[in-house]
Design a protein around this motif. Structure first.
Motif, PDB file in Angstrom:
ATOM      1  N   GLY A 188       0.924  -1.391  -0.009  1.00 17.74           N
ATOM      2  CA  GLY A 188       0.052   0.020  -0.234  1.00 17.74           C
ATOM      3  C   GLY A 188       0.810   1.271   0.011  1.00 17.74           C
ATOM      4  N   SER A 189       2.074   1.223   0.762  1.00 14.95           N
ATOM      5  CA  SER A 189       2.843   2.235   0.947  1.00 14.95           C
ATOM      6  C   SER A 189       3.579   2.673  -0.505  1.00 14.95           C
ATOM      7  N   LEU A 190       3.812   1.407  -1.220  1.00 12.97           N
ATOM      8  CA  LEU A 190       4.440   1.604  -2.607  1.00 12.97           C
ATOM      9  C   LEU A 190       3.479   2.237  -3.405  1.00 12.97           C
ATOM     10  N   ASN A 191       2.394   1.596  -3.573  1.00 12.19           N
ATOM     11  CA  ASN A 191       1.304   2.438  -4.250  1.00 12.19           C
ATOM     12  C   ASN A 191       1.151   3.751  -4.177  1.00 12.19           C
ATOM     13  N   ALA A 192       0.718   4.013  -2.905  1.00 12.21           N
ATOM     14  CA  ALA A 192       0.900   5.591  -2.519  1.00 12.21           C
ATOM     15  C   ALA A 192       1.904   6.520  -2.888  1.00 12.21           C
ATOM     16  N   HIS A 193       3.074   5.818  -2.898  1.00 13.43           N
ATOM     17  CA  HIS A 193       4.387   6.670  -3.486  1.00 13.43           C
ATOM     18  C   HIS A 193       4.448   6.861  -5.078  1.00 13.43           C
ATOM     19  N   VAL A 194       4.005   5.705  -5.757  1.00 17.17           N
ATOM     20  CA  VAL A 194       3.922   5.641  -7.278  1.00 17.17           C
ATOM     21  C   VAL A 194       2.587   6.634  -7.788  1.00 17.17           C
ATOM     22  N   GLU A 195       1.586   6.776  -6.780  1.00 23.63           N
ATOM     23  CA  GLU A 195       0.619   7.339  -7.301  1.00 23.63           C
ATOM     24  C   GLU A 195       0.541   9.015  -7.058  1.00 23.63           C
ATOM     25  N   GLU A 238      15.864  12.142  -8.560  1.00 25.13           N
ATOM     26  CA  GLU A 238      17.019  11.305  -7.694  1.00 25.13           C
ATOM     27  C   GLU A 238      16.153  11.070  -6.300  1.00 25.13           C
ATOM     28  N   GLN A 239      15.742  12.063  -5.635  1.00 23.16           N
ATOM     29  CA  GLN A 239      15.121  11.706  -4.495  1.00 23.16           C
ATOM     30  C   GLN A 239      13.816  10.852  -4.343  1.00 23.16           C
ATOM     31  N   ALA A 240      13.139  11.192  -5.399  1.00 23.64           N
ATOM     32  CA  ALA A 240      11.927  10.206  -5.649  1.00 23.64           C
ATOM     33  C   ALA A 240      12.250   9.092  -6.063  1.00 23.64           C
ATOM     34  N   PHE A 269      11.283   5.741  -3.864  1.00 24.59           N
ATOM     35  CA  PHE A 269      10.821   4.364  -4.374  1.00 24.59           C
ATOM     36  C   PHE A 269      11.802   3.332  -4.137  1.00 24.59           C
ATOM     37  N   GLY A 270      12.875   3.282  -4.327  1.00 21.39           N
ATOM     38  CA  GLY A 270      13.893   2.284  -3.869  1.00 21.39           C
ATOM     39  C   GLY A 270      14.001   1.766  -2.438  1.00 21.39           C
ATOM     40  N   ARG A 271      13.683   2.745  -1.416  1.00 19.00           N
ATOM     41  CA  ARG A 271      13.933   2.487  -0.290  1.00 19.00           C
ATOM     42  C   ARG A 271      12.394   1.512   0.011  1.00 19.00           C
ATOM     43  N   LYS A 276      12.211  -2.467   0.980  1.00 16.14           N
ATOM     44  CA  LYS A 276      11.602  -3.008   2.398  1.00 16.14           C
ATOM     45  C   LYS A 276      10.528  -4.122   1.934  1.00 16.14           C
ATOM     46  N   LEU A 277       9.616  -3.825   0.902  1.00 14.74           N
ATOM     47  CA  LEU A 277       8.671  -4.489   0.258  1.00 14.74           C
ATOM     48  C   LEU A 277       9.354  -5.910   0.000  1.00 14.74           C
TER      49      LEU A 277
END
Length: 622
Positions: free
Chosen positions: A229-236, A252-254, A258-260, A264-265
């Motif tokens: 859910g966190s990954l989807n939130a970041h992508v959105e 680069e920060q984005a 995303f990589g972080r 973790k996922l």
């Protein structure tokens, strides 16, 4: 203040989540109530009880055929061992034909069962998605202001798929496994009690292993869903804010963020898969231990002529049928942990408090005149911190009222209270002589036409977006509204004109063009009360002049609330209200406030000091 998703509220009160916000990540939470969640899932399975009954019948029939197989194998082995003539050979042929027919029939029943289960699974998904989407429409705006949009999308898609993939299939396996275990045990006892005791040596090991692994995977699968859910939130939020990211060279920060989250996922998913993957290899070892115990015991009994070779052959098959469902049950619990983790996240939304219901016998607002009164209104997003304090004002029907003040003063909050996106904490708002809480929400909101600073357009054609508030509008009415909003000129230049398809939120148009379409949408709806929240902030000065003329025509006979930072756009307002830190500090017409030389005068002077240098203060006060 313009309340944006994920931004601070009007007195710097934190607003969590929203379009560019996200929930805290990495929280490891076991299912709060495993049994209760399963019970709630069963509520949706009950809708398929007829088909589930058919599946159960097929499962029982398939189980009976499966149980008949080892028995026939045992008789066949004994027939081979005793084959000294044609009669035994003929009997063996018959047994083999019956055995083959049994397995073929079982395979056909299993195929039919799988086909029916696929339909049940998809209908459950359909029902859950519809219920969740309907629930989202009933939630208050405050919920979406404080929850990540990407995480909500993940619940609507990934978590519901997880329920379908794991729980519906697990239910069928649970039924089949239970029948196989009970049936195999009965057959084993009927064949030989001593061999049965030898075979049961694996049961405590399976139970102990299942308890350990499912306890671990339950936590990991829940965390895996949270991280997804966190990954989807970041992508959105990254896709939605891509222009901002590029403008500030934040790519680069984005990518790092995303990589972080992705790492973790991956880490949590790897742990979950490793722990769940332990089951089958260890189960195979346990199975082999069980087979060895049966083989040794059977060998001793066979030497002493206590059992026949056919009985041992049958028993080994029944032992496999007894242990295999135990193994599957361990896997089922693993799947249920993952499915329940997803279901719990979905039910969390189901359990959210919906927008307050209309009061009993709520009135339907018809033919609104637009006379609005705020009486000692207080409001706070949190009970312990008020955003607005003792707000009292009156907007007579057909008048125009403008709100000005610094960012975060509370201007847009007044509008959200008027439209009942939030309800007042104290005091009341009266529309046409009646508290707005005494009207039905639907009829109340129909009388408003809103143009926000950040407008939103839906995927579809330009025509469909303009007639959003009036679905039965004719093409002539749509074009007339576009002409009045000064949108017709750029629409006609487009290849497909009014049939031009817009991408998400009109991404293939400029910000100014999107704003013009939003204004045309309100013009077409012809509401009784207009709300213009920085409605021309994205329009160039020349177009703004045309829009202002159009809005002045539209405002005639309608109550209008205007929020503006560009003070030249509100000079003709009947009343200008200056708000500072949630309180009204000045009110009056433009000329009155300029002559007063208070806060409004300073704001106006600072905004147009360059004009004063050229034309003098008398020009400003005019």
């Amino acid at each position: 203040m313009s309340q944006k998703n994920g931004q601070a509220d009007e007195n710097n009160t934190p607003r969590l989540g929203g379009r560019f916000g996200r929930q805290s990540r990495g929280t490891v939470v076991k299912p709060k109530n495993f049994k209760r969640t399963l019970h709630r899932i069963w509520f949706y399975l009950r809708e398929e009880k007829r088909m589930l009954t058919v599946v159960l019948a097929l499962t029982m029939a398939n189980a009976m055929l499966t149980l008949a197989g080892p028995y026939l194998i045992g008789i066949s082995v004994d027939a081979i061992a005793a084959s000294h003539g044609v009669d035994y050979f003929n009997m063996l042929q018959v047994l083999l034909i019956i055995l083959a027919s049994t397995y073929i029939a079982g395979g056909l029943l299993a195929t039919l069962q799988g086909w029916l289960l696929a339909g049940i699974s998809q209908r459950i998904v359909k029902s859950l998605r519809r219920t969740l989407f309907e629930k989202m429409q009933k939630l208050p705006i405050a919920y979406f202001d404080t929850h990540s949009h990407g995480d909500l999308m993940s619940r609507l898609t990934n978590d519901i798929d997880n329920i379908s993939d794991n729980i519906a299939q697990s239910s069928a396996q649970l039924m089949a496994g239970s029948i196989a275990i009970v049936g195999s045990f009965v057959m084993m006892v009927s064949l030989n009690a001593t061999l049965t005791l030898a075979g049961l040596i694996t049961v405590p090991l399976v139970y102990w292993l299942t308890r350990i692994i499912t306890a671990k995977t339950g936590v990991l699968f829940k965390e895996q869903q949270d991280q997804l859910g966190s990954l989807n939130a970041h992508v959105e939020e990254t896709i939605s804010g891509l222009q901002v990211i590029k403008a500030f060279n934040h790519e680069e920060q984005a990518i790092d963020e995303f990589g972080r989250i992705n790492a973790k996922l991956c880490q949590v998913g790897l742990k979950a898969q490793i722990w769940s993957g332990f089951l089958m290899p260890i189960m195979n070892v346990i199975n082999n231990i069980g087979f060895a115990a049966i083989a040794i015991t059977g060998g001793i009994l066979a030497v002493n002529s206590a059992v026949s070779i056919g009985v041992i052959a049958s028993f080994l098959s029944y032992s496999r049928q007894f242990v295999r469902p135990l193994n599957e049950l361990a896997n089922i619990f693993n799947s249920l942990q993952s499915g329940v983790a997803g279901a719990e996240r979905v039910f969390e939304v189901f359990d959210e408090q919906e927008e307050t219901q209309d009061v009993p016998n709520a009135a339907v607002l018809t033919n609104p005149k637009g006379h609005v009164v705020f009486e000692n209104v207080n409001f706070g997003y949190r009970p312990d911190k008020l955003i607005l304090t003792n707000i009292s004002l009156e907007a007579k029907a057909g008048s125009s009222v403008a709100f000005v003040g610094s960012t975060g003063a509370g201007k847009t909050t007044l509008i959200t209270l008027l439209t009942r996106f939030y309800d007042v904490t104290g005091g009341r708002i009266i529309l046409d002589g009646r508290d707005i809480r005494e009207y039905t929400r639907d009829s109340l909101r129909k009388c408003f036409g809103i143009v926000l600073q950040d407008t939103y357009l839906f995927s579809g054609t330009i025509k469909e977006n303009i007639k959003y508030g009036k679905p039965d509008a004719t093409d002539k009415e749509i074009q007339a509204a576009a002409v009045l909003a000064n949108a017709d000129a750029f629409i006609k230049v487009l290849p497909r004109k009014y049939e031009t398809l817009l991408s998400e939120n009109g991404g293939n148009l400029s910000q100014g063009q999107r704003q013009l379409l939003a204004i045309a949408r309100v013009i077409l709806a012809k509401p009784a009360i207009l709300i213009l929240d920085e409605a021309t902030s994205s329009i160039d000065t020349r177009t703004e002049r045309y829009i202002q003329d159009a809005l002045l025509q539209l405002m005639k006979g309608r109550t209008t609330f205007i929020i503006a930072h560009r003070l030249n756009t509100i000079r003709n307002a009947d009343e200008i209200i200056v708000i500072n830190k949630g309180e009204i500090v000045e009110k009056g017409s433009h000329n009155v406030l300029m002559n007063k030389q208070g806060i409004y005068y300073q704001m106006f002077f600072n905004q147009f000091k360059n004009i004063e240098e050229h034309f003098g203060e008398n020009h400003l006060s005019g």
